[in-house]
Design a protein around this motif. Structure first.
Motif, mmCIF file in Angstrom:
data_model
loop_
_atom_site.group_PDB
_atom_site.id
_atom_site.type_symbol
_atom_site.label_atom_id
_atom_site.label_comp_id
_atom_site.label_asym_id
_atom_site.label_seq_id
_atom_site.Cartn_x
_atom_site.Cartn_y
_atom_site.Cartn_z
ATOM 1 N N THR A 103 41.583 45.436 24.624
ATOM 2 C CA THR A 103 41.065 44.080 25.800
ATOM 3 C C THR A 103 42.132 42.684 25.426
ATOM 4 N N ASN A 178 33.552 50.010 33.972
ATOM 5 C CA ASN A 178 33.954 50.182 32.675
ATOM 6 C C ASN A 178 34.051 51.884 32.110
ATOM 7 N N ASP A 179 34.118 53.068 33.708
ATOM 8 C CA ASP A 179 33.844 54.604 33.256
ATOM 9 C C ASP A 179 35.139 54.565 33.512
ATOM 10 N N GLU A 181 39.987 54.118 33.305
ATOM 11 C CA GLU A 181 41.441 52.901 32.835
ATOM 12 C C GLU A 181 42.164 52.980 33.691
#
Ligand SMILES: *[C@@H]1O[C@H](CO)[C@@H](O)[C@H](O)[C@H]1NC(C)=O
Ligand SMILES: *[C@@H]1O[C@H](CO)[C@@H](O)[C@H](O)[C@H]1NC(C)=O
Ligand SMILES: *[C@@H]1O[C@H](CO)[C@@H](O)[C@H](O)[C@H]1NC(C)=O
Ligand SMILES: *[C@@H]1O[C@H](CO)[C@@H](O)[C@H](O)[C@H]1NC(C)=O
Ligand SMILES: *[C@@H]1O[C@H](CO)[C@@H](O)[C@H](O)[C@H]1NC(C)=O
Length: 495
Positions: A103, A178-179, A181
């Protein structure tokens, strides 16, 4: 789609005498304010940051780092470009040498910008499970697009989505940020060329087209500014009107699409294979790639190839004199796109990236009528030869899944290690033209849904198992789940 032609012609009669006001977004007082942010995977350790400003920047820069409070790295470019009729400049900067799968925080350098974040690309060969979303035929929301009611309480605030936003698919992408990419979006983004369907815009086509583009990419920014947004062209990127009509030059021939994405999308990657031929083919693919039209990238256990179904192959629909009347392209030398595709697929080392996904705009397998037959003639043989696992298309405004199939014949192995690719249509994301009926069936269709907006999440579980979930955008309801098993026994697939 075809219905638009009649809408554009019919509407002026309905609104004769009406006052025209294209809803151009208000220019920020600070002209360095970044708008329309989008990021992309640009290389194995590289993310590109793209954004627009209402003035030309001499030196677009981005600060970044591993903490929101320590943006110690800085990357700059001189890339700030525009075209006649645009009010904005498209800026781009590449952030190279990133740690993989980490991140990062970034701030576009401006006297009026905020800190955002992204997750850097996984290295080719990283076998960690992850998911990507496929969104096609999306469209602007609000007064210039399609609006639908939704439950305000379901709206996510991270990243911040404007409360006036009623686009269920973008809201769902925010809620589930968040599920997954990254996102692939092969074509038909804002539907700015559908300005003629909005009565208020009818006398002001030039501004109406630009207004919808600006609104759409502002609406997308909370998602596209945080998740790599990998685009390729659709018919609605081609010109300001379909057929091309009286578009000014700046609004023809994929101009906005090229200006916006040309510097942020990648070419093919260098091969990380130990095989010499793979390296040669990857290098060839790199030279033949033509981003933002056709290109590839690798991410963890997946090789993704993005194609242009609009121009640059025999009888392509949008070429000058072609059936869509869009008078666009070509963008490469004769056969360049197909030579790219062959070199690119031949280069894939399945020990590194076992999964091969190809995405383009127009499908050839679709319920409700014949798909793009010139596309099938150009591409299907190469997909089969090199063992493509999944092909993702849109253009038809609904969700569909097909059993693995080649030459319109279902693979007898079904979902258990087929030789033929599996196909999906992911065109139900939402746009001003609305949803398409499922229509007539094909024997190898396994799922079709056109009752509400929907989209698929593609999960790479491990080198041998992939799962596709179609979700209803407004509720998050799971509509269809399928699992494909592929043995991926051979380092290089040629069949
Ligand atoms: C600063 O940016 C915000 C949104 O990003 C915008 O609403 C505001 O108008 C900008 N301020 C100035 C002074 O331009
Ligand atoms: C969005 O939905 C809300 C609540 O359903 C409604 O009040 C509002 O008018 C809608 N906005 C638009 C732009 O359609
Ligand atoms: C579209 O643009 C490409 C590349 O800029 C150019 O080669 C081609 O001739 C253009 N096509 C038309 C119809 O103007
Ligand atoms: C595709 O199927 C047709 C008959 O349905 C057959 O004539 C043709 O040879 C097949 N093509 C390939 C490449 O297998
Ligand atoms: C199409 O036919 C197949 C096979 O008969 C069936 O499984 C599928 O549900 C049908 N699809 C639709 C949309 O009716």
């Amino acid at each position: 789609m075809v219905s638009l032609y009649t809408s554009v012609k019919a509407l002026p009669l309905l609104v004769a005498g009406a006052l025209a006001t294209a809803s151009l977004p208000t220019k920020p007082a600070d002209l360095t304010t970044p708008v329309q942010q989008r990021i992309a995977v640009h290389g194995p350790n590289t993310i590109s940051i793209g954004w627009n400003t209402y003035e030309k920047l001499d030196r677009p820069c981005v600060q970044y780092g591993l903490s929101r409070f320590a943006l110690f790295e800085r990357a700059c470019s001189t890339s700030s470009i525009t075209y006649p009729t645009s009010r904005t400049w498209a800026n781009s900067v590449a952030l190279t040498g990133l740690f993989p799968a980490t991140t990062y925080y970034y701030k576009i350098v401006s006297s009026n910008s905020t800190v955002e974040q992204f997750f850097s690309p996984r290295m080719p060969g990283d076998k960690t499970p992850f998911a990507m979303n496929a969104i096609i035929d999306l469209g602007v929301y609000g007064a210039d697009g399609y609006t639908i009611q939704m439950d305000m309480s379901k709206r996510d605030t991270i990243p911040f989505i404007s409360p006036s936003m009623n686009h269920t698919t973008i809201s769902r992408l925010a809620e589930t940020i968040n599920d997954y990419e990254f996102i692939i979006h092969p074509g038909d983004m804002g539907y700015a060329d559908d300005w003629g369907m909005v009565p208020a815009d009818i006398d002001d086509s030039q501004n109406a087209y630009q207004a919808i583009l600006e609104q759409f990419f502002d609406q997308l920014a909370p998602i596209a500014g945080r998740k790599p947004y990998m685009a390729s062209p659709g018919n609605h990127e081609s010109a300001c009107q379909e057929p091309v009509g009286d578009c000014p030059n700046g609004q023809r021939n994929f101009t906005d699409f090229m200006t916006r994405f040309g510097n942020t999308l990648p070419t093919a990657f260098e091969s990380t294979s130990h095989n010499f031929e793979a390296k040669v083919n990857a290098n060839k693919a790199k030279l033949l790639a033509k981003p933002p039209f056709w290109y590839s990238f690798e991410y963890g256990m997946v090789h993704v190839t993005m194609l242009d179904t609009e121009t640059d192959f025999a009888d392509a629909p949008d070429i000058p004199g072609g059936p869509s009347g869009l008078d666009s392209g070509p963008f490469g030398a004769p056969n360049q796109q197909l030579q790219f595709l062959e070199a690119d697929l031949a280069a894939v080392d399945r020990k590194i990236t076992p999964w091969v996904i190809v995405a383009g705009h127009r499908p050839w397998y679709s319920t409700g009528g014949p798909g793009c037959l010139p596309c099938q003639a150009a591409f299907e043989g190469l997909f089969y030869k090199y063992g493509v696992d999944l092909a993702v298309f849109g253009h038809v405004h609904n969700s569909q899944r097909f059993m693995p199939v080649f030459n319109s014949t279902a693979d007898p192995a079904g979902m258990n290690n087929p030789k033929a690719p599996m196909y999906i249509v992911a065109g139900g994301a939402g746009n001003i033209e609305g949803l398409s009926d499922v229509g007539s069936n094909l024997s190898f269709n396994a799922f079709a849904y056109a009752d509400d907006y929907s989209y698929p999440t593609i999960k790479f579980l491990d080198p041998n198992n992939m799962q596709i979930d179609f979700f209803r955008s407004s509720t998050g309801e799971l509509l269809d789940r399928s699992k494909l098993y592929k043995a991926h026994k051979h380092q290089f697939t040629v069949q």
